[in-house]
Structures are given as C-alpha cells and as structure tokens.
Design an enzyme around this catalytic site. Structure first.
Site, short mmCIF file in Angstrom:
data_model
loop_
_atom_site.label_atom_id
_atom_site.label_comp_id
_atom_site.label_asym_id
_atom_site.label_seq_id
_atom_site.Cartn_x
_atom_site.Cartn_y
_atom_site.Cartn_z
N VAL A 61 0.81 -1.24 -0.08
CA VAL A 61 0.08 -0.34 -0.08
C VAL A 61 0.90 1.26 0.12
O VAL A 61 0.15 2.32 -0.21
CB VAL A 61 -1.09 0.28 1.35
CG1 VAL A 61 -2.14 -1.01 1.21
CG2 VAL A 61 -0.28 -0.13 2.59
N TYR A 62 2.16 1.09 0.09
CA TYR A 62 3.04 2.39 0.31
C TYR A 62 3.09 2.90 -1.09
O TYR A 62 3.49 2.33 -2.12
CB TYR A 62 4.53 2.02 0.81
CG TYR A 62 4.58 1.70 2.20
CD1 TYR A 62 3.27 1.80 3.06
CD2 TYR A 62 5.50 1.55 2.69
CE1 TYR A 62 3.53 1.38 4.42
CE2 TYR A 62 5.71 0.79 4.15
CZ TYR A 62 4.81 1.02 4.95
OH TYR A 62 4.89 0.57 6.14
N SER A 63 2.52 4.07 -1.19
CA SER A 63 2.43 5.06 -2.49
C SER A 63 2.04 3.94 -3.81
O SER A 63 2.36 3.83 -4.88
CB SER A 63 3.86 5.29 -3.11
OG SER A 63 4.19 6.43 -1.99
#
Length: 344
Positions: A61-63
């Site tokens: 989900v990071y970026s």
C-alpha cells in the site's frame, strides 16, 4: 552493526532496518512522507549497506506499490546482500480480492510484490493487519504454502491485538504450519502500549518486535518543543490525525529529558530515543526512515554506544503511563507483580 535473531528463528536481522515508506511519493498521504526516486533510493541503500543495515521494509500500500518498485530498482544487482520485508492485507483497490488475508488475496498479493520488487522471493512477509473475516486456519495455511513454494521465507504479523496473534500462533502449532516470528508494531518513548500485552506475548512465544515509527510519528526529532509551532516542513501538518495519538504534555516531558541526555552524551534527541528502544526486551530491529542522506546518517548514529542505567531510568519515568485494566495491577500492586512481573 549489531545483528539479532528475529524471534525464535534462524534469521539474523540488523538492529536498525531501513523503512522505504518515503520511496515513491504517490498520493497525498505518502507524498507527505517523501518522494524518493530510484536514483536517490540507490544512494540511501548504498549508505545503509555500508553501515551494515541489510533489511529494507516496505508494503504493497505504500504509494500504491511505487515504494516496492523503487526499492526493487535500488537493490537490483545486489539482491544477495539484502533482506526484503514487505506487507499485505490492507486494501489496495475496490475489488473483492484487493483486501484481506484470504488465500486468493495472499497468493495474488505476494505475486504482485515479487514483480514490483524484481525478485523471486521475499525474506519476511507480514500481514499488515488482522483480517477478522477470514478464518485464521486459512490464513496460516496459505502462508505455509507460500513458504513451501519458496516465495517467502519467514512470516510475521503487524498491528495485531494480543488475542489475534495468539490465536494465529495456536492455529499454526495445531496444524504444524509455519509460525509468525515477527510482529511489526508501533513502539516509542511516547507510545508504550506494546509493553502491556504484546511484549510479554512476544517473549513467551518467540515473536520478535519489528518496530515502526520509533520516533513517535515524527514527534521525537528534536524539533518539537513546548511553546513552539510545528516546523514548516513537518509531515505532522498533513498526517498527524492518521498516526498514533500522543498527549502533548507527555511528549514535552519526554523531550525535556531527551534534551538533558543530549547535553550529557553529545548525541542527538532522535539518536537517544532510538538507542533506548534498542535495549528493550523482544525488540529485534527498529525501522528508521529517511528522506535524505543527512537524516539517514543521523539515525545510524543511534548504534555503537549505550545509555547508562540512570539515563534509561529517567527516560522510563518520563514516558511511563498507567496501563488499562487488566494490566495495571501487574505494574502497580506487589501481589500481582510477584505472580506475573512485567516484561520490562
């Protein structure tokens, strides 16, 4: 660099790991963290490896996956020198297979992370949250299959409650499946809830803590003090409500002691806050992030020295809070403490 076993496993991890949440910079939330591109990331990986920091942590989900892509590009050609840690479970889209820890979702999430990272295996794969809608037996069986397939090597959890982690471990034990050896948790001088239940559980069950946000969501940088406005460049302007809650007066009390110790030791406020964490029970590795070389080098200065017993006691006192029921008797009442002493 000091290396430690990750829980009850054979995996040695560095005392400090690098968090790649600043890589990519897609979206308003992660854009506030940082927007490190592949070239900048390679330089940060260079510095990390020179210091013995071999583990790099990210999540799908990071970026929107860009963090994994940038990290994969940054470690290309030196995969055998690094440990890659990533996570899945949180929603990555609106579809039914875009969230959770069901078998189909986990298999798809791992395959997608492998593609973005440019590798054929993940050293540590963690569930980013507990999926209450999927039986834990299905979750641990799917993870065990992925381990047996060679796609992941060790498994862990993140942000689980004590009962959720224990239920998962029991299911793995009951069915002779791969156990969680890591729990990625929030823990800092201004956020010590981890000590009440999860630390004793980790010590008893051989689950090592992988600490995220060790500087209290950016509050222990040395730039936030009483009667001063937030610095202009602080990400707290845009992300404070999404992070762990911190009582301002408690924060200022802790920073006062950190300032005193900085004068005594010649170290910086964040270096002291990180060094305190490195001496806590069950802590295997502390994840540090950096938007630039200066921040990274400062964080690396947290190792190679130790606070003395008196300095640790002063920090313990400044950051102490009364646990909620049913934990507080074991911290405050002699009869309870004798039967079940706190983990710290």
């Amino acid at each position: 660099m000091e290396y430690r076993r990750l829980g009850a496993s054979g995996l040695l991890v560095p005392a400090l790991s690098f968090g790649a949440g600043t890589f990519g910079g897609r979206g308003e939330f992660f854009g506030a963290w940082g927007d490190t591109d592949a070239e900048q990331a390679r330089r940060l990986v260079d510095i990390s490896l020179d210091a013995g920091v071999t583990m790099f942590d990210t999540a799908d989900v990071y970026s929107d996956g860009a963090s994994e892509e940038v990290l994969g590009a940054a470690v290309k050609g030196r995969r055998d020198q690094v440990l890659l840690s990533t996570k899945a479970t949180l929603p990555t889209g609106p579809g039914p297979l875009d969230a959770g820890s069901g078998r189909a979702r986990l298999i798809g999430a791992v395959e997608a992370s492998l593609r973005r990272l440019g590798t054929d295996y993940i050293d540590l794969f963690q569930l980013h949250a507990f999926d209450a809608g999927t039986p834990v037996e299905e979750v641990v069986a799917a993870l065990d299959d992925l381990v047996r397939a060679g796609k992941i090597r060790y498994v862990g959890a993140s942000n689980f409650a004590g009962w959720q982690l224990m239920k998962s471990l029991a299911a793995a034990d009951r069915n002779a499946l791969t156990r969680y050896v890591a729990h990625q948790v929030y823990y800092s001088l201004v956020g010590r809830d981890y000590e009440w239940e999860l630390m004793p559980l980790g010590r008893d069950q051989g689950v090592g803590a992988v600490v995220w946000s060790p500087l209290g969501w950016g509050r222990l940088t040395g730039k936030i003090r009483r009667d001063r406005p937030l610095p202009e460049g602080s990400r707290l302007h845009r992300t404070a409500e999404a992070g762990p809650p911190v009582d301002d007066e408690k924060l200022y009390d802790v920073v006062d002691v950190l300032d005193e110790l900085a004068a005594e030791t010649g170290k910086t406020v964040p270096q002291i806050a990180l060094n305190w964490l490195l001496r806590r029970p069950t802590v295997a590795t502390v994840i540090v992030g950096a938007r630039n070389e200066e921040q990274l080098r400062q964080n690396l200065g947290a190792i190679g020295w130790q606070l003395d017993a008196d300095q640790i006691a002063r920090l313990d006192k400044a950051g102490a809070t009364t646990p909620p029921y049913p934990y507080y008797p074991y911290y405050r009442l002699p009869d309870f403490t004798r039967l079940n002493p706190p983990a710290v």
